[in-house]
Scaffold this active site. Structure first.
Site, mmCIF file in Angstrom:
data_model
loop_
_atom_site.group_PDB
_atom_site.id
_atom_site.type_symbol
_atom_site.label_atom_id
_atom_site.label_comp_id
_atom_site.label_asym_id
_atom_site.label_seq_id
_atom_site.Cartn_x
_atom_site.Cartn_y
_atom_site.Cartn_z
ATOM 1 N N ASP A 216 40.321 31.628 43.927
ATOM 2 C CA ASP A 216 41.864 31.459 44.145
ATOM 3 C C ASP A 216 43.112 31.197 43.577
ATOM 4 O OD1 ASP A 216 43.654 31.276 46.833
ATOM 5 O OD2 ASP A 216 42.340 29.473 47.045
ATOM 6 N N ASN B 51 45.770 43.585 41.504
ATOM 7 C CA ASN B 51 45.431 44.057 43.263
ATOM 8 C C ASN B 51 45.009 42.788 44.592
ATOM 9 O OD1 ASN B 51 44.449 46.228 44.822
ATOM 10 N ND2 ASN B 51 42.647 44.881 45.429
ATOM 11 N N TYR C 75 55.151 39.526 53.580
ATOM 12 C CA TYR C 75 54.340 40.618 52.689
ATOM 13 C C TYR C 75 55.138 41.464 52.144
ATOM 14 C CZ TYR C 75 50.366 44.304 52.078
ATOM 15 O OH TYR C 75 49.419 45.119 51.368
ATOM 16 N N LYS D 111 55.555 42.142 48.003
ATOM 17 C CA LYS D 111 54.842 43.542 46.888
ATOM 18 C C LYS D 111 57.000 43.324 46.305
ATOM 19 C CE LYS D 111 50.730 44.141 47.816
ATOM 20 N NZ LYS D 111 49.883 43.940 46.998
ATOM 21 N N THR E 98 40.559 52.700 54.758
ATOM 22 C CA THR E 98 39.379 51.247 54.350
ATOM 23 C C THR E 98 38.875 50.722 54.828
ATOM 24 O OG1 THR E 98 40.748 49.386 54.243
ATOM 25 C CG2 THR E 98 41.092 51.442 52.546
#
Length: 264
Positions: free
Chosen positions: A58, A85, A170, A174, A205
């Site tokens: 984790d 990633n 998020y 980034k 995806t």
């Protein structure tokens, strides 16, 4: 010359395609996953070549990261390439329904704090801690002849610049990842370690299939004048190039990879 490669978040999607791209080129790849070991093993078993493996940890737990890197380095002999990633997308359940993300106007404060803590812990802090551990072993162990001392590639996002109104943690994480990469590109250049980032737009995806096949799919595709989303294999090939010797002079760069859907 075969390189040792660690790819985080490699049990599916972009990470799995990145692992395949390096393996096809003859590199040995360790696939990291948080808990989906069976799925990661399935990806590993389909990779060409030998010397591949799977490690689980984790990344939101800083104490687990040194052991993860040590295990990967022991299996590979040396980590020559790191691809950061792994990322999570916090999507909180609310009153029996599912709200997308954590938009400020609709998110209670305690859930807002939780979303930020979990997102930053994995998407930014986790990547930073993995990078520290990998870069230190790059510095302490000489590479094979003909192999650069190290290459680090961060998988960021177009959202760092375009904005992520429904998942601001998020987007902020980034943006921080891109900034981290630029800072480390400067500090690690004297040691012959390159650091680059890629900022993809929407990627097709298995995880985004419902979005692309749903009522908003046409609008997502229309974000790009090519009228489609990127394929995970396209992103993987770009990541592979950024880690290649030919791309060494791009260290410090953030590659916009969004099909002209956002220009800056």
């Amino acid at each position: 010359m075969s390189r040792g490669v660690l790819v985080t978040g490699a049990s599916r999607g972009v990470g799995a395609e990145v692992a395949r791209a390096f393996a096809r080129a003859g590199d040995r790849v360790i696939l990291h996953c948080r808990g989906a070991v069976d799925r990661a093993e399935e990806v590993r078993s389909g990779l060409p070549g030998e010397g591949h493996g799977v490690v689980a940890a984790d990344l939101g737990d800083p104490a687990a990261i040194p052991a993860l890197v040590e295990e990967a380095a022991a299996a590979l002999g040396r980590i020559d390439v790191l691809v950061n990633n792994a990322a999570l997308f916090v999507d909180e359940p609310v009153s029996g329904s599912r709200r997308i993300g954590h938009p400020l106007a609709e998110t209670p404060y305690d859930e807002w704090v939780s979303a930020w803590r979990r997102t930053l812990a994995v998407n930014l802090e986790g990547a930073a801690h993995v990078t520290w551990c990998v870069a230190r072993q790059m510095l302490d162990n000489d590479p094979a002849e003909g192999v650069r001392r190290g290459a680090i590639v961060n998988v960021g996002s177009r959202g760092a610049y375009r904005g992520e109104p429904d998942v601001p943690a998020y987007g902020a994480a980034k943006a921080g990842l891109h900034s981290l990469g630029q800072s480390l590109a400067v500090s690690l250049a004297p040691h012959d370690i390159t650091v680059t980032s890629i900022a993809p737009g929407f990627i097709a995806t298995d995880m985004t299939e419902d979005f692309l096949n749903g009522p908003g799919g046409d609008a997502i595709r229309a974000q790009s004048p090519f009228n489609r989303a990127a394929g995970a294999e396209e992103v993987a090939e770009a990541v592979y190039w950024l880690a290649s010797p030919a791309a060494g002079w791009s260290s410090g760069a953030v590659l916009d990879f969004n099909g002209a859907s956002y220009l800056r």
